[in-house]
Structures are given as structure tokens and as C-alpha cells.
Motif scaffolding. Structure first.
Motif, PDB file in Angstrom:
ATOM      1  N   MET A   1       1.112  -0.802  -0.117  1.00  0.00           N
ATOM      2  CA  MET A   1       0.352  -0.361  -0.158  1.00  0.00           C
ATOM      3  C   MET A   1       0.777   0.992  -0.102  1.00  0.00           C
ATOM      4  O   MET A   1       1.661   1.295   0.926  1.00  0.00           O
ATOM      5  CB  MET A   1      -1.065  -0.208   1.202  1.00  0.00           C
ATOM      6  N   LYS A   2       0.472   1.945  -0.735  1.00  0.00           N
ATOM      7  CA  LYS A   2       1.367   3.426  -1.139  1.00  0.00           C
ATOM      8  C   LYS A   2       0.740   4.362  -0.443  1.00  0.00           C
ATOM      9  O   LYS A   2       1.653   5.506  -0.125  1.00  0.00           O
ATOM     10  CB  LYS A   2       1.830   3.835  -3.116  1.00  0.00           C
ATOM     11  N   LYS A   3      -0.378   4.401  -0.091  1.00  0.00           N
ATOM     12  CA  LYS A   3      -0.593   5.766   0.523  1.00  0.00           C
ATOM     13  C   LYS A   3      -0.450   6.501   1.847  1.00  0.00           C
ATOM     14  O   LYS A   3      -0.602   5.808   2.632  1.00  0.00           O
ATOM     15  CB  LYS A   3      -2.357   6.084   0.470  1.00  0.00           C
ATOM     16  N   GLU A   4      -0.345   7.276   1.990  1.00  0.00           N
ATOM     17  CA  GLU A   4       0.195   8.353   2.871  1.00  0.00           C
ATOM     18  C   GLU A   4      -0.407   9.324   3.089  1.00  0.00           C
ATOM     19  O   GLU A   4      -1.600  10.237   2.603  1.00  0.00           O
ATOM     20  CB  GLU A   4       1.859   9.128   2.812  1.00  0.00           C
ATOM     21  N   LEU A   5      -0.651   9.530   4.733  1.00  0.00           N
ATOM     22  CA  LEU A   5      -0.963  11.083   4.966  1.00  0.00           C
ATOM     23  C   LEU A   5       0.013  12.169   5.130  1.00  0.00           C
ATOM     24  O   LEU A   5       1.179  11.729   5.667  1.00  0.00           O
ATOM     25  CB  LEU A   5      -1.053  10.479   6.882  1.00  0.00           C
ATOM     26  N   ILE A   6      -0.553  13.192   4.163  1.00  0.00           N
ATOM     27  CA  ILE A   6       0.185  13.866   4.012  1.00  0.00           C
ATOM     28  C   ILE A   6       0.172  15.487   4.735  1.00  0.00           C
ATOM     29  O   ILE A   6      -0.975  15.992   4.153  1.00  0.00           O
ATOM     30  CB  ILE A   6       0.834  13.986   2.771  1.00  0.00           C
ATOM     31  N   LEU A   7       0.481  15.693   5.689  1.00  0.00           N
ATOM     32  CA  LEU A   7      -0.078  17.037   6.298  1.00  0.00           C
ATOM     33  C   LEU A   7       0.732  18.146   6.252  1.00  0.00           C
ATOM     34  O   LEU A   7       2.140  17.471   6.414  1.00  0.00           O
ATOM     35  CB  LEU A   7      -0.175  16.413   8.216  1.00  0.00           C
ATOM     36  N   ILE A  76      -6.490   9.803  15.483  1.00  0.00           N
ATOM     37  CA  ILE A  76      -5.860   8.519  14.919  1.00  0.00           C
ATOM     38  C   ILE A  76      -6.117   8.057  13.509  1.00  0.00           C
ATOM     39  O   ILE A  76      -7.003   8.692  13.217  1.00  0.00           O
ATOM     40  CB  ILE A  76      -6.446   7.994  15.602  1.00  0.00           C
ATOM     41  N   THR A  77      -5.149   8.146  12.454  1.00  0.00           N
ATOM     42  CA  THR A  77      -5.870   8.079  11.222  1.00  0.00           C
ATOM     43  C   THR A  77      -5.651   6.184  10.331  1.00  0.00           C
ATOM     44  O   THR A  77      -4.115   5.506  11.102  1.00  0.00           O
ATOM     45  CB  THR A  77      -5.172   8.585  10.012  1.00  0.00           C
ATOM     46  N   MET A  78      -6.473   5.578   9.928  1.00  0.00           N
ATOM     47  CA  MET A  78      -6.328   4.314   8.667  1.00  0.00           C
ATOM     48  C   MET A  78      -6.280   4.816   7.608  1.00  0.00           C
ATOM     49  O   MET A  78      -6.754   5.157   7.368  1.00  0.00           O
ATOM     50  CB  MET A  78      -7.457   3.231   9.559  1.00  0.00           C
ATOM     51  N   ILE A  79      -5.243   4.694   7.294  1.00  0.00           N
ATOM     52  CA  ILE A  79      -4.951   5.004   5.278  1.00  0.00           C
ATOM     53  C   ILE A  79      -5.038   3.664   5.437  1.00  0.00           C
ATOM     54  O   ILE A  79      -3.734   2.595   4.906  1.00  0.00           O
ATOM     55  CB  ILE A  79      -4.244   5.929   5.185  1.00  0.00           C
ATOM     56  N   THR A  80      -5.334   2.915   3.747  1.00  0.00           N
ATOM     57  CA  THR A  80      -5.198   1.688   2.688  1.00  0.00           C
ATOM     58  C   THR A  80      -4.956   3.032   1.516  1.00  0.00           C
ATOM     59  O   THR A  80      -5.202   3.874   1.168  1.00  0.00           O
ATOM     60  CB  THR A  80      -6.364   0.687   2.628  1.00  0.00           C
ATOM     61  N   ASP A  81      -4.870   2.035   0.479  1.00  0.00           N
ATOM     62  CA  ASP A  81      -4.899   2.712  -0.962  1.00  0.00           C
ATOM     63  C   ASP A  81      -6.119   2.864  -1.097  1.00  0.00           C
ATOM     64  O   ASP A  81      -6.278   4.670  -1.720  1.00  0.00           O
ATOM     65  CB  ASP A  81      -4.491   1.332  -1.931  1.00  0.00           C
ATOM     66  N   ASN A  82      -6.965   3.331  -0.880  1.00  0.00           N
ATOM     67  CA  ASN A  82      -8.553   3.288  -1.482  1.00  0.00           C
ATOM     68  C   ASN A  82      -9.312   3.535  -0.244  1.00  0.00           C
ATOM     69  O   ASN A  82     -11.057   3.900  -0.662  1.00  0.00           O
ATOM     70  CB  ASN A  82      -9.365   2.730  -1.488  1.00  0.00           C
ATOM     71  N   LYS A 106      -1.976   1.908   7.020  1.00  0.00           N
ATOM     72  CA  LYS A 106      -0.574   2.477   8.020  1.00  0.00           C
ATOM     73  C   LYS A 106      -2.100   3.656   8.687  1.00  0.00           C
ATOM     74  O   LYS A 106      -2.625   3.572   8.701  1.00  0.00           O
ATOM     75  CB  LYS A 106      -0.376   3.712   7.013  1.00  0.00           C
ATOM     76  N   LEU A 107      -1.167   3.357  10.200  1.00  0.00           N
ATOM     77  CA  LEU A 107      -2.017   3.602  11.802  1.00  0.00           C
ATOM     78  C   LEU A 107      -0.404   5.213  11.737  1.00  0.00           C
ATOM     79  O   LEU A 107       0.295   4.956  12.021  1.00  0.00           O
ATOM     80  CB  LEU A 107      -1.581   2.959  12.703  1.00  0.00           C
ATOM     81  N   TYR A 108      -1.266   6.399  12.404  1.00  0.00           N
ATOM     82  CA  TYR A 108      -0.961   7.261  11.904  1.00  0.00           C
ATOM     83  C   TYR A 108      -1.697   7.595  13.276  1.00  0.00           C
ATOM     84  O   TYR A 108      -3.072   7.667  13.590  1.00  0.00           O
ATOM     85  CB  TYR A 108      -1.303   8.278  10.851  1.00  0.00           C
TER      86      TYR A 108
END
Ligand SMILES: [Fe+2]
Length: 122
Positions: A1-7, A76-82, A106-108
Motif C-alpha cells: 500500500m502506497k498511500k500516505e497521510l501528508i500534512l 488517529i488515522t487509518m489509511i489504505t490505498d482506497n 498504515k496507522l497514524y
């Protein structure tokens, strides 16, 4: 999985924004906002990194951090590709949330003093 949280954050007024697509220069308070790099602040890794336990198709996510008025985990954020899911917290809240168990997600966590932290779900 490539998606990231960009702040991006403003050093002057603490404004925090999320980049959804295409990073570009953003000015706030007459200065360029800077990218918030995860796991980069000199603070306790163990007190900021999200941890999780798996139960069936769910994970329970915690952070071993204080929830004081002036120092707490804001979200808290959870991210997948979609998919992206965020839970927001207030001081004194119980710092625990459930997400779907997705390997590679990914867990942020975001601390109001120590910034962004990330781990990957195995
Ligand atoms: Fe902190």
C-alpha cells in the motif's frame, strides 16, 4: 500500500492541513508551510507510535500517551490505498479506536506537541 497521510503545518499559527493530491507550495502567515514528517520529532517513540491488537477482522488501536489538557493525541488515522478513516480525540478521552483489519494499512497518530507518528499493520 502506497498511500500516505501528508500534512502541512504553519510554524507561526499552528494551522494544520492535509494534502489530498499533488504537493505544492502553500503560504500561511507569509511563510511556506512545511511537511510534517512522521516519526521525526525527538520524543519517546513508545509513547507516540500507534499499537494494535487483531481480533478477527478488526484491530483495536491504542497509543500509550497522556491525554492532558495541554498535551494529547488529537487524532488517529487509518489509511489504505482506497480508504481513510480518522477518529478525533479530546483531552481525557479514552485513547482507543477500532478499524477494519487490513494488512499493509498504515496507522497514524498525531500529538499536539510531538507531531505525526506512523506504523504499518502486519
Ligand atoms: Fe506527545
Amino acid at each position: 500500500m502506497k498511500k500516505e497521510l501528508i500534512l502541512k503545518k504553519c510554524n507561526k499559527c499552528d494551522t494544520l492541513i492535509k494534502i489530498i493530491k499533488k504537493d505544492t507550495s502553500i503560504i500561511c502567515c507569509e511563510e511556506e508551510m512545511h511537511i510534517v514528517k512522521p516519526n521525526s520529532v525527538d520524543a519517546s517513540f513508545e509513547k507516540h507510535i500507534p499499537t494494535y491488537t487483531v481480533s478477527g477482522n478488526k484491530i483495536t488501536v491504542c497509543v500509550n500517551h497522556v491525554m492532558d489538557i495541554d498535551h494529547y493525541i488529537e487524532f488517529i488515522t487509518m489509511i489504505t490505498d482506497n480508504k481513510e478513516e480518522t477518529y478525533y480525540f479530546n483531552p481525557n478521552d479514552k485513547l482507543e479506536v477500532q478499524f477494519e483489519y487490513i494488512k499493509g494499512s498504515k496507522l497514524y497518530s498525531y500529538c499536539n506537541k510531538h507531531g505525526l507518528w506512523v506504523c504499518e499493520v502486519k
